[in-house]
Design a protein around this motif. Structure first.
Motif, short mmCIF file in Angstrom:
data_model
loop_
_atom_site.label_atom_id
_atom_site.label_comp_id
_atom_site.label_asym_id
_atom_site.label_seq_id
_atom_site.Cartn_x
_atom_site.Cartn_y
_atom_site.Cartn_z
N LEU A 1 -4.70 1.59 16.90
CA LEU A 1 -3.39 2.02 17.37
C LEU A 1 -3.21 3.51 17.11
CD1 LEU A 1 -1.18 -0.93 16.09
CD2 LEU A 1 -1.93 -0.51 18.43
N GLU A 2 -2.51 4.16 18.01
CA GLU A 2 -2.16 5.57 17.87
C GLU A 2 -0.73 5.64 17.35
OE1 GLU A 2 -1.54 9.49 20.70
OE2 GLU A 2 -2.03 7.57 21.62
N ILE A 3 -0.54 6.28 16.23
CA ILE A 3 0.81 6.42 15.66
C ILE A 3 1.53 7.54 16.40
CG2 ILE A 3 2.14 6.99 13.61
CD1 ILE A 3 -0.10 5.69 11.96
N LEU A 4 2.62 7.18 17.07
CA LEU A 4 3.43 8.16 17.81
C LEU A 4 4.48 8.79 16.91
CD1 LEU A 4 3.94 6.07 21.06
CD2 LEU A 4 2.22 7.84 20.64
N ALA A 5 5.01 8.00 15.99
CA ALA A 5 6.02 8.51 15.06
C ALA A 5 6.03 7.60 13.83
CB ALA A 5 7.40 8.51 15.70
N SER A 6 6.30 8.20 12.69
CA SER A 6 6.48 7.40 11.48
C SER A 6 7.41 8.16 10.54
CB SER A 6 5.14 7.10 10.80
OG SER A 6 4.55 8.27 10.31
N ARG B 1 1.09 2.72 19.55
CA ARG B 1 0.65 2.09 20.79
C ARG B 1 -0.86 2.01 20.78
NH1 ARG B 1 1.04 6.91 25.30
NH2 ARG B 1 -0.27 8.37 24.16
N LYS B 2 -1.39 1.18 21.70
CA LYS B 2 -2.83 1.11 21.86
C LYS B 2 -3.33 2.47 22.32
CE LYS B 2 -3.19 -3.71 23.23
NZ LYS B 2 -3.60 -4.60 24.33
N VAL B 3 -4.43 2.92 21.78
CA VAL B 3 -5.00 4.21 22.15
C VAL B 3 -5.26 4.23 23.65
CG1 VAL B 3 -6.97 5.75 21.89
CG2 VAL B 3 -5.98 4.65 19.89
N GLY B 4 -4.76 5.28 24.31
CA GLY B 4 -4.99 5.44 25.74
C GLY B 4 -4.00 4.72 26.64
N GLU B 5 -3.12 3.91 26.09
CA GLU B 5 -2.15 3.17 26.91
C GLU B 5 -1.02 4.10 27.33
OE1 GLU B 5 0.73 -0.38 25.80
OE2 GLU B 5 -1.34 -1.03 26.03
N LYS B 6 -0.64 4.02 28.61
CA LYS B 6 0.44 4.86 29.12
C LYS B 6 1.78 4.35 28.62
CE LYS B 6 -1.72 6.17 33.47
NZ LYS B 6 -1.59 6.13 34.93
N ILE B 7 2.69 5.28 28.43
CA ILE B 7 4.07 4.93 28.10
C ILE B 7 4.85 4.90 29.39
CG2 ILE B 7 6.16 5.65 26.91
CD1 ILE B 7 4.41 6.98 24.83
N ALA C 1 -4.02 3.03 12.04
CA ALA C 1 -4.92 3.78 12.91
C ALA C 1 -6.29 3.10 13.01
CB ALA C 1 -5.08 5.21 12.41
N ASP C 2 -6.75 2.51 11.92
CA ASP C 2 -8.05 1.82 11.91
C ASP C 2 -8.07 0.60 12.83
OD1 ASP C 2 -9.04 3.69 10.14
OD2 ASP C 2 -9.04 2.34 8.40
N THR C 3 -6.92 0.06 13.18
CA THR C 3 -6.86 -1.10 14.08
C THR C 3 -6.97 -0.67 15.54
OG1 THR C 3 -4.46 -1.12 14.37
CG2 THR C 3 -5.36 -2.37 12.51
N TRP D 1 0.86 -1.17 0.00
CA TRP D 1 0.00 0.00 0.00
C TRP D 1 0.89 1.23 0.00
CZ3 TRP D 1 -4.78 -1.22 -0.99
CH2 TRP D 1 -5.33 -2.40 -0.49
N ASP D 2 0.35 2.34 -0.37
CA ASP D 2 1.09 3.60 -0.27
C ASP D 2 1.18 4.02 1.20
OD1 ASP D 2 -1.21 5.79 0.23
OD2 ASP D 2 -1.92 4.24 -1.14
N VAL D 3 2.03 4.99 1.50
CA VAL D 3 2.30 5.41 2.88
C VAL D 3 1.02 5.86 3.60
CG1 VAL D 3 3.48 7.14 4.30
CG2 VAL D 3 4.71 5.99 2.47
N LEU D 4 0.22 6.70 2.96
CA LEU D 4 -0.99 7.21 3.62
C LEU D 4 -1.97 6.08 3.94
CD1 LEU D 4 -1.61 10.53 1.66
CD2 LEU D 4 -0.65 10.24 3.94
N THR D 5 -2.11 5.11 3.04
CA THR D 5 -2.99 3.97 3.30
C THR D 5 -2.45 3.12 4.44
OG1 THR D 5 -3.73 3.96 1.00
CG2 THR D 5 -4.08 1.94 2.27
N ASN D 6 -1.14 2.87 4.47
CA ASN D 6 -0.55 2.11 5.58
C ASN D 6 -0.83 2.78 6.91
OD1 ASN D 6 0.65 -0.22 4.45
ND2 ASN D 6 2.37 0.99 3.70
N ARG D 7 -0.65 4.10 6.99
CA ARG D 7 -0.91 4.82 8.24
C ARG D 7 -2.38 4.73 8.63
NH1 ARG D 7 2.81 9.85 6.46
NH2 ARG D 7 4.78 9.05 7.24
N ARG D 8 -3.28 4.86 7.64
CA ARG D 8 -4.71 4.76 7.93
C ARG D 8 -5.08 3.37 8.43
NH1 ARG D 8 -8.61 2.59 5.32
NH2 ARG D 8 -7.52 2.55 3.32
N LEU D 9 -4.53 2.34 7.79
CA LEU D 9 -4.82 0.96 8.21
C LEU D 9 -4.34 0.70 9.64
CD1 LEU D 9 -3.91 -0.90 4.91
CD2 LEU D 9 -6.20 -0.61 5.88
#
Length: 75
Positions: free
Chosen positions: A41-46, A66-72, A37-39, A27-35
Motif C-alpha cells: 500500500l502507498e500511504i497518502l496521508a498519516s 491505496r494500492k500502489v499504482g491505483e488511480k484515485i 508500506a510492506d503490504t 507497534w510504534d508509529v514508524l513500524t506501523n507505517r513500514r508494515l
C-alpha cells in the motif's frame, strides 16, 4: 486501530470494561507505517491524533492508503 506512540509496548488491563482481562500491544508509529508500506500500500496521508480515554491522553495513528499504482477517482 493503530497506536500512535513513539515506542512499541504491551500491557494487560485486568478488568477491561468491567469483567475481563484484555491484552494490548502496539507497534510504534514508524513500524506501523513500514508494515503498511510492506503490504504494497502507498500511504497518502498519516497523522497521529490524541484522544482522551479515561481522563488521559492516548495517541492513535490514522492512515489513508491505496494500492500502489491505483488511480484515485473522485465522484
Amino acid at each position: 486501530n493503530m497506536g500512535g506512540s513513539e515506542r512499541s509496548w504491551t500491557g494487560v488491563e485486568d478488568d477491561w470494561l468491567g469483567g475481563a482481562p484484555m491484552y494490548w500491544s502496539n507497534w510504534d508509529v514508524l513500524t506501523n507505517r513500514r508494515l503498511i508500506a510492506d503490504t504494497g500500500l502507498e500511504i497518502l496521508a498519516s497523522d497521529v491524533e490524541a484522544e482522551l480515554e479515561d481522563g488521559r491522553e492516548v495517541n492513535f495513528l490514522w492512515v489513508i492508503a491505496r494500492k500502489v499504482g491505483e488511480k484515485i477517482v473522485l465522484r
